[in-house]
Design a protein around this motif. Structure first.
Motif, PDB file in Angstrom:
ATOM      1  N   ARG A 479       0.839  -1.211   0.000  1.00 23.15           N
ATOM      2  CA  ARG A 479       0.000   0.000   0.000  1.00 23.15           C
ATOM      3  C   ARG A 479       0.866   1.250   0.000  1.00 23.15           C
ATOM      4  O   ARG A 479       0.521   2.255  -0.648  1.00 23.15           O
ATOM      5  CB  ARG A 479      -0.929  -0.027   1.206  1.00 23.15           C
ATOM      6  N   GLY A 502      -3.458  -7.099  -4.770  1.00 22.40           N
ATOM      7  CA  GLY A 502      -4.655  -7.896  -5.005  1.00 22.40           C
ATOM      8  C   GLY A 502      -4.406  -9.378  -4.803  1.00 22.40           C
ATOM      9  O   GLY A 502      -5.265 -10.107  -4.278  1.00 22.40           O
ATOM     10  N   LEU A 505      -4.461 -10.040  -1.031  1.00 26.29           N
ATOM     11  CA  LEU A 505      -5.819 -10.010  -0.482  1.00 26.29           C
ATOM     12  C   LEU A 505      -6.614 -11.246  -0.901  1.00 26.29           C
ATOM     13  O   LEU A 505      -7.416 -11.774  -0.129  1.00 26.29           O
ATOM     14  CB  LEU A 505      -6.525  -8.734  -0.929  1.00 26.29           C
ATOM     15  N   ARG A 510      -9.857 -12.108   1.384  1.00 27.09           N
ATOM     16  CA  ARG A 510     -10.541 -10.798   1.422  1.00 27.09           C
ATOM     17  C   ARG A 510     -10.884 -10.403  -0.016  1.00 27.09           C
ATOM     18  O   ARG A 510     -10.269  -9.530  -0.620  1.00 27.09           O
ATOM     19  CB  ARG A 510      -9.639  -9.788   2.116  1.00 27.09           C
ATOM     20  N   ASP A 512     -13.508  -9.009  -1.625  1.00 21.75           N
ATOM     21  CA  ASP A 512     -14.043  -7.709  -2.043  1.00 21.75           C
ATOM     22  C   ASP A 512     -12.922  -6.679  -2.184  1.00 21.75           C
ATOM     23  O   ASP A 512     -12.866  -5.933  -3.180  1.00 21.75           O
ATOM     24  CB  ASP A 512     -15.084  -7.230  -1.031  1.00 21.75           C
ATOM     25  N   GLU A 513     -12.031  -6.610  -1.189  1.00 22.96           N
ATOM     26  CA  GLU A 513     -10.895  -5.695  -1.284  1.00 22.96           C
ATOM     27  C   GLU A 513      -9.988  -6.077  -2.451  1.00 22.96           C
ATOM     28  O   GLU A 513      -9.456  -5.197  -3.152  1.00 22.96           O
ATOM     29  CB  GLU A 513     -10.091  -5.725   0.014  1.00 22.96           C
ATOM     30  N   ALA A 514      -9.812  -7.364  -2.648  1.00 20.68           N
ATOM     31  CA  ALA A 514      -8.951  -7.820  -3.744  1.00 20.68           C
ATOM     32  C   ALA A 514      -9.512  -7.396  -5.091  1.00 20.68           C
ATOM     33  O   ALA A 514      -8.763  -6.930  -5.969  1.00 20.68           O
ATOM     34  CB  ALA A 514      -8.811  -9.339  -3.685  1.00 20.68           C
ATOM     35  N   ALA A 516     -11.410  -4.835  -5.825  1.00 27.53           N
ATOM     36  CA  ALA A 516     -11.236  -3.393  -6.028  1.00 27.53           C
ATOM     37  C   ALA A 516      -9.794  -3.066  -6.407  1.00 27.53           C
ATOM     38  O   ALA A 516      -9.537  -2.284  -7.346  1.00 27.53           O
ATOM     39  CB  ALA A 516     -11.644  -2.641  -4.768  1.00 27.53           C
ATOM     40  N   ALA A 517      -8.817  -3.642  -5.690  1.00 25.28           N
ATOM     41  CA  ALA A 517      -7.406  -3.368  -5.987  1.00 25.28           C
ATOM     42  C   ALA A 517      -7.028  -3.883  -7.367  1.00 25.28           C
ATOM     43  O   ALA A 517      -6.296  -3.213  -8.121  1.00 25.28           O
ATOM     44  CB  ALA A 517      -6.524  -4.005  -4.910  1.00 25.28           C
TER      45      ALA A 517
END
Length: 748
Positions: A479, A502, A505, A510, A512-514, A516-517
């Motif tokens: 990040r 990604g 994640l 995870r 959902d976070e993956a 998005a990234a």
């Protein structure tokens, strides 16, 4: 009488100067001696300083008491040099006692650390009256030191003597003082290792264990203060690094300030760098030497270094890593490895570095702070930044070599940032990966424009992260690099770092976070025309959709990844996409396509020498066999794949195969074997910290125990599984809930 012949001078003894008298035959000195009171034989005549009396002073003292001793040559006015010896003794007595020092403060009169003595000045031998030491005669002009050492050994021959040589500088200082007689023993203490010195036994004094350091602190500050703040006391001795001097200094500071809390003192230490610098200690103001501070003690070794050794010592403290190997240290300082090794071994011999493994080096915590402080004094910010970038360049070169070995034929190897360093062997273990991540972030803080180099360094860690499953450790550094890449408007670095974030994640469940990234990473890679990395991003997006049981979307993404990989020449990525798509194809009931994808993936992996690809293709073949009702074949395939994973260092593949083998035993109607395999799978997931795999394993294990009839353990495992599955929002939560509900029915 007038006219009388002149008197002839009195005859004198041979060797005696004219005009002198033998003691006891008259003269001023003899008269003064007779006038003095004779001391009582059982009562001392004066208070003297404890300790050995110098030889010359003993003779003078014996002469004053009227004792017998060897004959001395008297001077013109009495015993020869008696007044000079008495003045020397009185002057030494005044100097050794601060209250008697003239023109000096008590602090200035305190004894200082003695200067380093050469062996020729230390040669005293036995043989005086009652075993008192006798000085080896002064070296005549032109006499060689080896002749003097031979005389010294002759004096020691046949005598039972323990020789203590304290704080030796090096072996060259010790060797002339070693006796040649087997009846003698030598005890040597030194700050250096004295590796060239023959020794019957070596004893290395390590730092104090935590319990002993805590006990030492309690003796200084009081046990009641330790009992009042036990956690802070443990943290304090840890902050001291177990170093007795640091514990003593900290305890002395606290002991003289009874109102201080240990927690407040800890905050004071944390605000100082180095924590135990000059002036931080119980010594009097201005007192130097090792008693004054920990830093003064460290300087005794640091001052023995030449310029090159001191520079490497300082630069070793720049990267925030616990250890550095030889190649990394050489790259850090810009040195040839052979020269760097010589410097490092010298630092280790002086006790300034530790070597926990061959060609691996580290600091003691307080020594690292001392070295960092010296670097801030002597090295410019530009020098320290350049050292960090040289180290990051070296780490990228090593990670590139490891990537090429793990993923043969992958085109990404040729698309990474060029490096000036030559690649070396790369250890994929947690300490090395964490060191690379720490250096990457620190280099980026020092020079944000180097984000391209840093992003490629993280990307080259992909196979090592897959093997070690240290994805959680990657999140914060990734990040940080991604944010810098966006600030620098570096789309290529943003796409590559976003892909790695990604991937982490996704592995951690995870999804959902993956998603998005990975969506943002795909856009950045497409804008930068980085199609090789875009292929990998599409595969990772498909895996994330697969984890959400969105089989249709996953199938579409796999197909796109295969097409993109084929178009850009990323055959490795296309093969990986086919192998990963098997589970999706089976869920969509396209069994023939799934079997064909497995065969193609296995053939390509074996032809390319891809061990990971071969193990993954065998895993996929096991899934196909289980879905086709061939449980025995499935178990055999999974065991073969798991064995390859263990040999290749892929623990994640071992976990995947154990989980699928558990499901195969259940499908074959063997709940006992399923429960045993499930327990092994659960232990493996806990070692890796893979929460999603742990949740799925608990569900299968609970189901196997329920079928086996162990309902109590089944309820426990299923309850744990349900908690994990719901926390990760995984689709298997409904299945676990249904089995758990069936166990709550009256029939169970």
């Amino acid at each position: 009488m007038p006219g009388a012949p002149p008197e002839r001078p009195a005859a004198h003894a041979p060797g005696r100067r004219p005009g002198t008298r033998r003691p006891g035959t008259g003269g001023a000195d003899d008269t003064a001696r007779r006038r003095g009171p004779r001391p009582h034989p059982d009562r001392p005549t004066a208070l003297t300083r404890p300790g050995p009396t110098p030889l010359c002073s003993r003779r003078l003292h014996r002469a004053r008491r009227g004792g017998t001793g060897p004959a001395r040559r008297p001077g013109p006015d009495g015993p020869r040099d008696g007044g000079r010896l008495r003045r020397r003794r009185d002057r030494r007595h005044r100097q050794d006692h601060p209250r008697r020092a003239r023109g000096r403060t008590a602090q200035e009169a305190l004894p200082r650390r003695p200067a380093v003595r050469e062996p020729a000045r230390c040669t005293r031998g036995p043989g005086g009256p009652r075993g008192r030491p006798r000085r080896i005669p002064a070296r005549p002009r032109g006499e060689e030191p080896r002749e003097r050492a031979a005389l010294y050994r002759t004096r020691l021959a046949g005598k039972r003597i323990l020789l203590v040589l304290d704080d030796a500088r090096d072996a060259a200082q010790i060797e002339p003082l070693l006796p040649g007689s087997p009846t003698c023993a030598v005890l040597v203490t030194s700050r250096s290792t004295l590796s060239g010195l023959p020794a019957a036994r070596r004893l290395r004094l390590d730092v104090l264990p935590a319990a002993e350091a805590l006990a030492l602190l309690g003796r200084i500050v009081g046990e009641e203060r330790i009992a009042a703040e036990p956690a802070e006391a443990a943290a304090l001795v840890e902050r001291c690094g177990g170093l007795p001097l640091a514990v003593r200094i900290a305890g002395s500071r606290l002991g003289t300030r009874p109102a201080w809390k240990l927690a407040d003192f800890l905050r004071l230490l944390d605000g100082r760098r180095p924590a135990f610098g000059p002036g931080f200690g119980p010594a009097l103001p201005g007192r130097d030497g090792p008693e004054g501070s920990v830093e003064a003690c460290f300087r005794l070794g640091y001052d023995l270094l030449d310029a090159g050794q001191a520079r490497l010592f300082r630069l070793m403290a720049v990267p925030r890593t616990p250890t550095l190997d030889l190649a990394s240290a050489a790259a850090l300082a810009g040195l040839d490895p052979a020269e760097a090794e010589r410097h490092l071994e010298r630092l280790t011999a002086l006790g300034l570095l530790e070597s926990p493994a061959p060609l691996t080096y580290r600091f003691h915590d307080l020594l690292g702070e001392f070295a960092a402080a010296r670097s801030e004094e002597r090295d410019s910010p530009g020098d320290r930044t350049a050292a960090l970038l040289r180290l990051a360049d070296h780490m990228l070169a090593c990670a590139r070599e490891a990537y090429a070995a793990e993923r043969p034929g992958h085109p990404l190897v040729g698309l990474l940032t060029p490096t000036t360093a030559r690649g070396a062997s790369f250890e994929a273990g947690p300490p090395h990966i964490e060191a690379v991540l720490a250096v990457a972030v620190q280099s980026l803080e020092a020079r944000p424009s180097a984000v391209g180099l840093i992003a490629d360094t993280l990307l080259a860690l992909d196979p090592a992260l897959d093997g070690s499953f240290l994805w959680a450790a990657l999140l914060a550094p990734a990040r940080r690099v991604l944010r810098t890449a966006e600030e620098q408007e570096d789309l290529r670095a943003a796409g590559r770092t976003g892909f790695l974030l990604g991937s982490a994640l996704t592995r951690l469940g995870r999804f959902d976070e993956a998603e998005a990234a990975l969506h943002d990473a795909e856009r950045a890679a497409a804008a930068a025309a980085d199609e090789v990395v875009r292929t990998e991003i599409l595969i990772c997006r498909a895996v994330a959709r697969q984890g959400r049981a969105d089989w249709t979307a996953a199938d579409a993404l796999y197909r796109e990844a295969i097409a993109a990989g084929t178009a850009c020449g990323n055959a490795w990525g296309a093969t990986n996409a086919r192998s990963n798509s098997v589970s999706t194809l089976l869920r969509l009931r396209r069994y023939e396509e799934a079997a064909e994808a497995c065969r193609l993936s296995l053939t390509a992996a074996r032809e390319g020498g891809d061990r990971y690809g071969e193990a993954h293709a065998l895993y996929s073949l096991g899934i196909v066999a289980r879905q086709g009702g061939r449980a025995a074949e499935a178990i055999a395939r999974h065991r073969e794949s798991a064995e390859l994973g263990v040999r290749g260092g892929y623990p994640a593949l071992e976990v995947m195969n154990l989980i699928s083998e558990t499901a195969a035993h259940l499908a074959a109607g063997h709940p006992r074997e399923a429960a045993e395999c499930g327990e092994r799978a659960l232990a493996a997931t806990e070692r890796l910290g893979w929460r999603a795999a742990q949740a799925r394993t608990l569900r299968l294990l609970g189901t196997a125990l329920a079928e086996y009839g162990d309902h109590a353990r089944a309820r426990t495992r299923l309850t744990q599984a349900l908690a994990h599955l719901e926390a990760l929002a995984l689709p298997e939560a409904a299945e676990a809930s249904a089995v758990l509900a069936s166990l709550a029915s009256p029939g169970h």
